[in-house]
Structure formats: structure tokens, C-alpha cells
Design a protein around this motif. Structure first.
Motif, PDB file in Angstrom:
ATOM      1  N   ALA A 186       0.819  -1.209   0.000  1.00  9.02           N
ATOM      2  CA  ALA A 186       0.000   0.000   0.000  1.00  9.02           C
ATOM      3  C   ALA A 186       0.852   1.257   0.000  1.00  9.02           C
ATOM      4  O   ALA A 186       0.448   2.293  -0.549  1.00  9.02           O
ATOM      5  N   LEU A 187       2.041   1.179   0.594  1.00  7.69           N
ATOM      6  CA  LEU A 187       2.963   2.319   0.598  1.00  7.69           C
ATOM      7  C   LEU A 187       3.741   2.427  -0.703  1.00  7.69           C
ATOM      8  O   LEU A 187       3.942   3.524  -1.234  1.00  7.69           O
ATOM      9  N   ASP A 188       4.178   1.287  -1.231  1.00  5.50           N
ATOM     10  CA  ASP A 188       5.053   1.302  -2.408  1.00  5.50           C
ATOM     11  C   ASP A 188       4.289   1.457  -3.720  1.00  5.50           C
ATOM     12  O   ASP A 188       4.832   2.008  -4.687  1.00  5.50           O
ATOM     13  N   ALA A 189       3.060   0.943  -3.767  1.00  3.83           N
ATOM     14  CA  ALA A 189       2.291   0.976  -5.019  1.00  3.83           C
ATOM     15  C   ALA A 189       0.819   1.233  -4.716  1.00  3.83           C
ATOM     16  O   ALA A 189      -0.035   0.368  -4.968  1.00  3.83           O
ATOM     17  N   PRO A 190       0.497   2.394  -4.157  1.00  2.00           N
ATOM     18  CA  PRO A 190      -0.886   2.657  -3.742  1.00  2.00           C
ATOM     19  C   PRO A 190      -1.884   2.598  -4.886  1.00  2.00           C
ATOM     20  O   PRO A 190      -3.072   2.334  -4.656  1.00  2.00           O
ATOM     21  N   ARG A 222      -2.033   0.379  -7.111  1.00  8.99           N
ATOM     22  CA  ARG A 222      -2.311  -1.012  -7.480  1.00  8.99           C
ATOM     23  C   ARG A 222      -3.318  -1.673  -6.538  1.00  8.99           C
ATOM     24  O   ARG A 222      -4.029  -2.591  -6.946  1.00  8.99           O
ATOM     25  N   MET A 223      -3.360  -1.257  -5.298  1.00  5.26           N
ATOM     26  CA  MET A 223      -4.178  -1.927  -4.293  1.00  5.26           C
ATOM     27  C   MET A 223      -5.472  -1.150  -4.067  1.00  5.26           C
ATOM     28  O   MET A 223      -5.458   0.030  -3.736  1.00  5.26           O
ATOM     29  N   SER A 224      -6.613  -1.822  -4.232  1.00  5.54           N
ATOM     30  CA  SER A 224      -7.912  -1.158  -4.096  1.00  5.54           C
ATOM     31  C   SER A 224      -8.379  -1.105  -2.647  1.00  5.54           C
ATOM     32  O   SER A 224      -8.877  -0.075  -2.180  1.00  5.54           O
ATOM     33  N   THR A 225      -8.274  -2.215  -1.927  1.00  6.82           N
ATOM     34  CA  THR A 225      -8.612  -2.273  -0.511  1.00  6.82           C
ATOM     35  C   THR A 225      -7.642  -3.223   0.164  1.00  6.82           C
ATOM     36  O   THR A 225      -7.030  -4.077  -0.484  1.00  6.82           O
ATOM     37  N   ALA A 226      -7.523  -3.091   1.477  1.00  6.25           N
ATOM     38  CA  ALA A 226      -6.684  -4.005   2.256  1.00  6.25           C
ATOM     39  C   ALA A 226      -7.446  -4.459   3.485  1.00  6.25           C
ATOM     40  O   ALA A 226      -8.008  -3.635   4.215  1.00  6.25           O
ATOM     41  N   THR A 227      -7.484  -5.761   3.710  1.00  8.17           N
ATOM     42  CA  THR A 227      -8.024  -6.340   4.938  1.00  8.17           C
ATOM     43  C   THR A 227      -6.851  -6.988   5.652  1.00  8.17           C
ATOM     44  O   THR A 227      -6.342  -8.028   5.218  1.00  8.17           O
ATOM     45  N   LEU A 228      -6.397  -6.341   6.707  1.00 12.77           N
ATOM     46  CA  LEU A 228      -5.153  -6.735   7.373  1.00 12.77           C
ATOM     47  C   LEU A 228      -5.482  -7.270   8.754  1.00 12.77           C
ATOM     48  O   LEU A 228      -6.101  -6.563   9.564  1.00 12.77           O
ATOM     49  N   MET A 229      -5.064  -8.477   9.043  1.00 17.02           N
ATOM     50  CA  MET A 229      -5.476  -9.099  10.297  1.00 17.02           C
ATOM     51  C   MET A 229      -4.285  -9.666  11.059  1.00 17.02           C
ATOM     52  O   MET A 229      -3.300 -10.115  10.469  1.00 17.02           O
ATOM     53  N   CYS A 230      -4.410  -9.567  12.394  1.00 18.04           N
ATOM     54  CA  CYS A 230      -3.413 -10.160  13.290  1.00 18.04           C
ATOM     55  C   CYS A 230      -2.007  -9.745  12.870  1.00 18.04           C
ATOM     56  O   CYS A 230      -1.108 -10.573  12.688  1.00 18.04           O
ATOM     57  N   ILE A 289      -1.141   6.090   3.786  1.00 23.19           N
ATOM     58  CA  ILE A 289      -2.026   5.084   3.187  1.00 23.19           C
ATOM     59  C   ILE A 289      -3.447   5.631   3.146  1.00 23.19           C
ATOM     60  O   ILE A 289      -4.046   5.931   4.186  1.00 23.19           O
ATOM     61  N   ALA A 290      -3.995   5.741   1.938  1.00 20.91           N
ATOM     62  CA  ALA A 290      -5.323   6.356   1.760  1.00 20.91           C
ATOM     63  C   ALA A 290      -6.396   5.358   1.347  1.00 20.91           C
ATOM     64  O   ALA A 290      -7.588   5.678   1.385  1.00 20.91           O
ATOM     65  N   ILE A 291      -6.022   4.143   0.921  1.00 21.56           N
ATOM     66  CA  ILE A 291      -7.038   3.176   0.503  1.00 21.56           C
ATOM     67  C   ILE A 291      -7.828   2.701   1.720  1.00 21.56           C
ATOM     68  O   ILE A 291      -7.367   2.820   2.864  1.00 21.56           O
ATOM     69  N   GLY A 320      -4.201   5.008  12.303  1.00 24.68           N
ATOM     70  CA  GLY A 320      -3.064   5.663  11.663  1.00 24.68           C
ATOM     71  C   GLY A 320      -3.261   5.956  10.197  1.00 24.68           C
ATOM     72  O   GLY A 320      -2.768   6.962   9.688  1.00 24.68           O
ATOM     73  N   VAL A 321      -4.002   5.073   9.488  1.00 25.08           N
ATOM     74  CA  VAL A 321      -4.238   5.297   8.061  1.00 25.08           C
ATOM     75  C   VAL A 321      -5.361   6.314   7.886  1.00 25.08           C
ATOM     76  O   VAL A 321      -6.087   6.641   8.824  1.00 25.08           O
ATOM     77  N   SER A 322      -5.507   6.794   6.663  1.00 29.02           N
ATOM     78  CA  SER A 322      -6.510   7.837   6.403  1.00 29.02           C
ATOM     79  C   SER A 322      -7.931   7.304   6.434  1.00 29.02           C
ATOM     80  O   SER A 322      -8.860   8.024   6.802  1.00 29.02           O
ATOM     81  N   ASN A 323      -8.124   6.046   6.047  1.00 31.04           N
ATOM     82  CA  ASN A 323      -9.467   5.488   5.916  1.00 31.04           C
ATOM     83  C   ASN A 323      -9.481   4.087   6.509  1.00 31.04           C
ATOM     84  O   ASN A 323      -9.524   3.093   5.799  1.00 31.04           O
ATOM     85  N   GLY A 324      -9.418   4.022   7.845  1.00 31.30           N
ATOM     86  CA  GLY A 324      -9.294   2.738   8.511  1.00 31.30           C
ATOM     87  C   GLY A 324     -10.458   2.414   9.417  1.00 31.30           C
ATOM     88  O   GLY A 324     -11.169   3.304   9.899  1.00 31.30           O
ATOM     89  N   GLU A 325     -10.660   1.132   9.653  1.00 31.62           N
ATOM     90  CA  GLU A 325     -11.690   0.637  10.555  1.00 31.62           C
ATOM     91  C   GLU A 325     -11.143  -0.571  11.288  1.00 31.62           C
ATOM     92  O   GLU A 325     -10.361  -1.349  10.728  1.00 31.62           O
ATOM     93  N   LEU A 326     -11.534  -0.733  12.544  1.00 37.60           N
ATOM     94  CA  LEU A 326     -11.078  -1.853  13.364  1.00 37.60           C
ATOM     95  C   LEU A 326     -12.238  -2.780  13.686  1.00 37.60           C
ATOM     96  O   LEU A 326     -13.328  -2.327  14.041  1.00 37.60           O
TER      97      LEU A 326
END
Length: 393
Positions: free
Chosen positions: A101-105, A107-115, A196-198, A222-228
Motif C-alpha cells: 500500500a505504501l510502495d504501489a498505492p 495497485r491496491m484497491s482495498t486491504a483487509t489486514l489481520m493479526c 495510506i489512503a485506501i 493511523g491510516v486515512s481510511n481505517g476501521e477496526l
């Protein structure tokens, strides 16, 4: 920069559907970690996992960094002919997702990042683990993995899933495992999260020790558009421990349409019975089944098909949310016997006593104080009886 070659694990899906790349946790393979989640999404999206070097189907590689792995993921997307993709990753797979997401924003549409985390553990801890594996092999890691990976009781409830994951770990190349540890030792993007804006959905396991909920909260805020989202009854391997809930969360973040209904009425019934047992418990369902008569048989089947197979299997809400809605509706309608039954189910779905208390307090305002008073009385009896019988808090 060394860009390792990552083996792709193609779970299938419509070729014209959105592509979701799935990143693994250290010591796992994409097939064992993500198989259950893929089953819940494959009719609506193309699912492709990748294995770390020396893990699963990937060959060992020389030393690499998280940035190198991110470049390898982009290369994999290129091989798949995808200019853009959605991404989901667990643990080190989540760290790689942050790096992409940092190197090629673009290219990535959404990110679901867990654990996972913007930084995981400490450099000294990772270097120490790498040294242990190089000296003693992977066996010490396998021995410690159940306590680090799984929430209490998971191994007993799902021994096959746990055994498959531990077998995958035991087959991991020790040197590649050590290289991954050292890559994590050098990973820290905490100060870059604001770039990170995605849309980022951060998913934590409430029982996760290596990356506790605070680690995912840091990403979400920390990101612009995040949810927990915090999953109860889950530790470090959310895709394997809670595949249905994780699939629903990914679908929601990606914007997938609801899953189509099962092909036949019997399919719906079987799916509904499975969920009914998971939510209400085998003992309750066995009693209800044993008490079925010719008079009530059609009614029982209708409940299983329409309520459990038609509604509780839908991916749009997780089971905790459905429990909260159900409890509120039962309080409002004064269905005390059903309320008692679903209190036990709510605990099984991860609600704490404090959350149940807050739910009933909320109903006092919107449903009425007398209804809430009855609900508290029933809850006091049911929860204490459940505790006495060994129920979970």
C-alpha cells in the motif's frame, strides 16, 4: 534488491471477478490458512494466495526484506494480468500488505489486514528466534505454535484444522523461516501509516498475543481510511480460526454482493443446521430434535431452513452482530424463553457479560424499562447457570 519468486495458490473464482490476493502468516501455507475463507468467497471473486519463500509451494530464497516480498506480490499480480487488486493478509502477510500500500498505492484497491502490525515484536526477539531455528531446526517452533497461534479451546474443537496448520509449519524450510524472522526484525512503517489512503479494515483477534488488538487499532487509526474489528474467540490465525467471519469481513470491505443461496433446499437445510449447532450448541439442538413430533416437524425444518440457513448464513453481518440484534428484538417483543436461549448463544458467539449488560441498558431507553428489567432478571439467572455449567465469559 532481491525479489523472491512466490508460488501462487489459485483457489479459483470467476475470471472476470475482482482479484483478491491472500498473504500468509509466518510458518503457514496459503492453502491451509486461507482454504476456509476462499470457500466462502470463491463464487464472487477470484482468490489467489501466495506462499512465503520456503513455505508451502514456494522454493527457498536468499535473504529478503518485507519490501522485497511486497515487490514479489506486485510481480505476482503482473503475472495474473491484474493492474489493480484487493488484498488480505495475516501477520507477516498483513505487513506485506502495508508495504504494498505504501510502495504501489495505485495497485491496491482495498486491504483487509489481520493479526498484524505496522511493527511486530522487537528486532532482538526476531533475531533470537532466527538463531534458534538455525541451531535447532523447526521443531521448537512447532512445539510452541499452538499456544501462540490459537485461542483457548480451538485445538480441541477443530483438531483437523490445527493439525493441518502444524503439519505445514513442520515442513517449512528452517533457513527460510529464519530469513522471514529477520525481515520482520527490520520492518517498521508506523510513522508512514498516514500515507495510506485506501480503505483498510484492520481485524484483530481478542486472544492474540503476538499482535494484540492494540496493534490493529494503531493501524486503523493511523491510516486515512481505517476501521477496526475485533473478533472474539480468535487468536493469531483469524482466517483459519474464524473463516466464515473473515470471509464476511473481506466481502464487506471489497464490496462484494451477498453470497448466492445454496443450490437446493437440502443444501440450505444442511447449512442452516450446521450454523444452528455452532450458535446454539449441540446439546440444545439435540434436545429440540429429539422432541420433534409429527405435529412440529415441518415447523422445525422451516426454522432451520429460513432462520438459520437463509439469514444466519448471510455474510453481511458477523455472528456477534446478529446475536446483538436478536437479543434486542426478543427483549422488545417480550419473548423471554427465546431470550434466555439466545443469551447462551450470544456468549458462544463472543459477547461478553459487559456487552450484554450494555445491550440491555440500551433497550431500556428504546424498548422500555419494564422490558429491560425482565431482561436483566433473566440474564442474571441464565448467565450464572451458564457459569456454573462451565460456560465461557
Amino acid at each position: 534488491m532481491t525479489v523472491p519468486t512466490l508460488a501462487a495458490v489459485d483457489f479459483g473464482g470467476p475470471v472476470d471477478g475482482p482479484l483478491i490476493l491472500l498473504g500468509p502468516s509466518l510458518g503457514t501455507s496459503a492453502a491451509t490458512l486461507w482454504g476456509g475463507v476462499a470457500d466462502g468467497l470463491v463464487t464472487r471473486a477470484r482468490l489467489v494466495g501466495w506462499d512465503l519463500p520456503g513455505h508451502g509451494r514456494s522454493a527457498p530464497a536468499a535473504a529478503f526484506t518485507i519490501a522485497d516480498l511486497a515487490a514479489a506480490v506486485l510481480a505476482l499480480a503482473d503475472q495474473l494480468g491484474a493492474q489493480t487488486f484487493h488484498y488480505a493478509g495475516d501477520s507477516v502477510g498483513g505487513a506485506v500488505g502495508l508495504q504494498v500500500a505504501l510502495d504501489a498505492p495505485h495497485r491496491m484497491s482495498t486491504a483487509t489486514l489481520m493479526c498484524t502490525g505496522a511493527v511486530i515484536g522487537t528486532p532482538d526477539g526476531w533475531h533470537e528466534r532466527a538463531a534458534t531455528v538455525r541451531a535447532d531446526g523447526i521443531a521448537p517452533i512447532v512445539a510452541a505454535a499452538p499456544q501462540r497461534w490459537f485461542a483457548p479451546g480451538f485445538v480441541e474443537r477443530h483438531p483437523g484444522v490445527a493439525a493441518a496448520l502444524l503439519d505445514s509449519l513442520s515442513r517449512t524450510d528452517p533457513q527460510s523461516y529464519a530469513w522471514t524472522c529477520e525481515a520482520l526484525a527490520g520492518f517498521d512503517v508506523a510513522r508512514r501509516l498516514t500515507e495510506i489512503a485506501i480503505p483498510v479494515l484492520a481485524v484483530a483477534g481478542r486472544d492474540d498475543v503476538p499482535t494484540p488488538p492494540e496493534s490493529l487499532q494503531r493501524i486503523a487509526t493511523g491510516v486515512s481510511n481505517g476501521e477496526l474489528v475485533v473478533l472474539d474467540g480468535v487468536a493469531h490465525l483469524a482466517p483459519a480460526e474464524a473463516p466464515d467471519r473473515v470471509a464476511a469481513l473481506i466481502a464487506q470491505n471489497v464490496g462484494l454482493s451477498p453470497a448466492p443461496a445454496a443450490g437446493t433446499v437440502d443444501d440450505v437445510y444442511r447449512a442452516g443446521m450446521a450454523v444452528r449447532r455452532e450458535v446454539l450448541g449441540d446439546a440444545h439442538v439435540d434436545r429440540a430434535t429429539a422432541a420433534t413430533t409429527d405435529l412440529t416437524a415441518d415447523f422445525q425444518r422451516m426454522i432451520t431452513e429460513y432462520a438459520w440457513g437463509g439469514i444466519w448464513t448471510r455474510p453481511g453481518l458477523d455472528r456477534r452482530s446478529r446475536s446483538m440484534i436478536t437479543l434486542t428484538a426478543l427483549i422488545a417483543r417480550g419473548h423471554h424463553e427465546e431470550f434466555a436461549m439466545h443469551l447462551r448463544a450470544a456468549r458462544r458467539n463472543g459477547l461478553t457479560d459487559d456487552e450484554i449488560k450494555e445491550l440491555i441498558m440500551q433497550t431500556a431507553i428504546y424498548c422500555g424499562v419494564p422490558d429491560a428489567n425482565s431482561a436483566f432478571r433473566i440474564a442474571a439467572d441464565v448467565l450464572s447457570d451458564d457459569d456454573a455449567a462451565g460456560g465461557a465469559r
